[in-house]
Design an enzyme around this catalytic site. Structure first.
Site, PDB file in Angstrom:
ATOM      1  N   GLU A   1       1.149  -1.170   0.222  1.00 12.15           N
ATOM      2  CA  GLU A   1       0.029  -0.009   0.015  1.00 12.15           C
ATOM      3  C   GLU A   1       0.841   1.232   0.065  1.00 12.15           C
ATOM      4  O   GLU A   1       0.429   2.376   0.343  1.00 12.15           O
ATOM      5  CB  GLU A   1      -1.041   0.033   1.232  1.00 12.15           C
ATOM      6  CG  GLU A   1      -0.256  -0.150   2.535  1.00 12.15           C
ATOM      7  CD  GLU A   1      -1.509   0.009   3.702  1.00 12.15           C
ATOM      8  OE1 GLU A   1      -1.576  -1.164   4.371  1.00 12.15           O
ATOM      9  OE2 GLU A   1      -2.175   0.910   3.785  1.00 12.15           O
TER      10      GLU A   1
ATOM     11  N   CYS B   1      -3.681  -3.320   4.273  1.00  9.64           N
ATOM     12  CA  CYS B   1      -2.739  -4.119   4.988  1.00  9.64           C
ATOM     13  C   CYS B   1      -3.149  -5.690   4.734  1.00  9.64           C
ATOM     14  O   CYS B   1      -2.474  -6.564   5.257  1.00  9.64           O
ATOM     15  CB  CYS B   1      -2.501  -3.902   6.362  1.00  9.64           C
ATOM     16  SG  CYS B   1      -2.005  -2.492   7.011  1.00  9.64           S
TER      17      CYS B   1
ATOM     18  N   SER C   1     -10.181   3.184  13.600  1.00  2.09           N
ATOM     19  CA  SER C   1      -9.442   2.183  12.987  1.00  2.09           C
ATOM     20  C   SER C   1      -9.513   0.889  13.936  1.00  2.09           C
ATOM     21  O   SER C   1      -9.808  -0.103  13.357  1.00  2.09           O
ATOM     22  CB  SER C   1      -8.312   2.588  12.280  1.00  2.09           C
ATOM     23  OG  SER C   1      -7.357   2.705  13.332  1.00  2.09           O
TER      24      SER C   1
ATOM     25  N   HIS D   1      -2.654  -9.632  12.411  1.00  6.40           N
ATOM     26  CA  HIS D   1      -1.965  -8.222  12.028  1.00  6.40           C
ATOM     27  C   HIS D   1      -1.761  -7.278  12.988  1.00  6.40           C
ATOM     28  O   HIS D   1      -2.690  -7.158  13.890  1.00  6.40           O
ATOM     29  CB  HIS D   1      -3.224  -7.542  11.034  1.00  6.40           C
ATOM     30  CG  HIS D   1      -2.723  -6.195  10.549  1.00  6.40           C
ATOM     31  ND1 HIS D   1      -1.305  -6.023  10.171  1.00  6.40           N
ATOM     32  CD2 HIS D   1      -3.292  -5.194  10.835  1.00  6.40           C
ATOM     33  CE1 HIS D   1      -1.401  -4.618   9.857  1.00  6.40           C
ATOM     34  NE2 HIS D   1      -2.420  -3.897  10.221  1.00  6.40           N
TER      35      HIS D   1
ATOM     36  N   SER E   1      -7.516  -1.944   6.557  1.00  4.85           N
ATOM     37  CA  SER E   1      -8.748  -0.734   6.559  1.00  4.85           C
ATOM     38  C   SER E   1      -9.302  -0.490   5.327  1.00  4.85           C
ATOM     39  O   SER E   1      -8.678  -0.813   4.265  1.00  4.85           O
ATOM     40  CB  SER E   1      -7.776   0.570   6.947  1.00  4.85           C
ATOM     41  OG  SER E   1      -7.396   0.524   8.209  1.00  4.85           O
TER      42      SER E   1
END
Ligand code: CAA
Length: 385
Positions: free
Chosen positions: A80, A112, A202, A234, A305
């Site tokens: 990303e 991610c 988030s 993660h 996200s």
């Protein structure tokens, strides 16, 4: 037929910022970083490093066997922090790593999460063509604006995964649970170099996606919580993994056992967030810190996200100890250089001439592959002898 991760090797920059330096500069109590978010250091990329050089340095040790290299027919590059809006970063790897010309290459994006999508697509491809191999790369440089609460959750690194039939490290089970929802918790418009983030939201979305992905995993006939000896999450910062595991244990009415996540968090605490690569640094950390994992079942939660979450599982293979790259990983971590705040800030501001002018980049990265020059809107890579 077992399909999954045959080899895994990572590469990190040679520089890091100790969060004690950041805490002092920002006037923050250091225990907020150490205990509040669970981070100690973060990797910092120098100017002659980008997602391509990190990826090439991660993948090179997996490609020393010519027969193995020639059986790679697909390269999926998850990132990303892409360097081009059109050309896939994997094409640069194609020449740097001498990959076969009959190899398909593409760049995959969903925050991610995209390395996990790539891993699953790679496994599906191998199910159709078991004699082929897929190189999955997760490579990112995580940058937020200086002076923001997110600054302490930066980092950088790449993980290269070789996906094959009869894997020597971890087989990946076919069932997984997924959750997607269109939300604005973290994003980066094309005109920005750093991400925008609604930090607290988030974290809430991460936990919501975990809950729903777990439920979907159960609905698809997945294993119960106590089937797994360890969980890899993660890890944008390690405390996020602690919170995720607490929620999952509570939701599935199981006792919280910190040993199930601790070894998987060791590397991330020292590297920081590496976006797409973070979950696979967690797997690497787990495999490198334990010798007793053969035939153990591992659970994974991937979050990107925006948002997509996926819960999936795998089994550690017998003799995995002989096939991990622990020595290289630990050598990199113990031979890094600590930066002072001024040098960190210097590295943070990448030279990016938008008028096509030429910049020769001083050698700060002494790994095999480096970014040597920017000229006429092109990037020039160099292989160190
Ligand atoms: N000693 C110990 N702990 C302390 C402390 C002290 N002196 N001061 C504060 N803390 C604790 C707080 O109580 C808090 O803990 P809890 O979350 O358990 O309540 C923790 O430290 C963080 O402090 P704040 O609540 O004040 O939060 P902050 O304003 O510093 O922001 C953050 C933290 C939201 C994580 C911010 O760093 C951020 O925005 N990071 C980027 C976004 C991110 O990583 N999101 C994760 C989910 S999204 C995702 O996973 C995708 C991705 O990779 C980005």
């Amino acid at each position: 037929m077992n399909i999954g991760i045959d080899q895994l090797h990572f590469h990190i920059p040679n520089y890091y910022l100790d969060l004690a330096v950041l805490a002092e500069h920002n006037g923050v109590d250091l225990s907020k970083y150490h205990k509040g978010i669970g981070q100690e250091k973060m990797s910092v990329a120098s100017h002659d490093e980008d997602i391509v050089t990190l990826a090439a340095n991660a993948a090179a040790p997996l490609l020393t066997d010519l027969k193995q290299r020639n059986s790679i027919d697909t390269l999926l590059f998850a990132t990303e922090s892409g360097i081009d809006q059109s050309k896939a970063a994997g094409l640069y790897l194609h020449s740097l790593l001498d990959l076969p010309s009959n190899c398909r290459i593409l760049e995959v994006k969903q925050a991610c999460y995209s390395a996990t999508a790539s891993l699953q697509l790679a496994c599906d491809h191998i199910a159709r063509q078991p004699n082929k191999k897929v190189l999955v790369i997760a490579s990112d440089i995580a940058r937020y604006d200086l002076g923001t609460p997110a600054e302490a959750t930066q980092g950088a690194g790449a993980v290269a995964l070789l996906i094959s039939a009869n894997p020597r490290l971890v087989s990946i089970d076919p069932i997984s649970g997924k959750y997607s929802e269109d939300v604005m918790d973290f994003w980066r418009p094309n005109y920005r170099k750093t991400a925008l983030v609604d930090g607290k939201y988030s974290a809430q979305m991460y936990l919501k996606a975990l809950k729903h992905a777990w439920q979907d995993y159960q609905d698809q006939g997945g294993h119960p919580f106590n089937h797994f000896s360890h969980f890899c999450y993660h890890l944008p910062f390690s405390k996020m993994g602690v919170k995720a595991h607490q929620q999952l244990a509570k939701h599935s009415q199981n006792p919280i056992n910190p040993d199930q996540i601790e070894d998987g968090m060791r590397y991330n605490r020292l590297i920081g967030n590496s976006y797409t690569a973070s979950l696979y640094f967690a797997l690497s950390s787990l495999l490198d810190h334990r010798d007793d994992l053969a035939k153990q079942n591992i659970a994974f939660f991937s979050y990107g996200s925006g948002c997509v979450g996926e819960f999936f599982s795998g089994q550690v293979q017998p003799n995995y100890q002989q096939h991990r790259h622990r020595q290289s990983h630990q050598h990199q971590l113990t031979h890094r250089q600590s930066l002072d705040y001024a040098t960190y800030q210097h590295y943070w501001h990448n030279p990016e001439p938008s008028d096509g002018s030429t910049i020769e980049l001083p050698q700060q990265n002494h790994a095999r592959y480096r970014l040597a020059k920017l000229s006429q809107h092109k990037r020039h890579y160099q292989k160190n002898p």
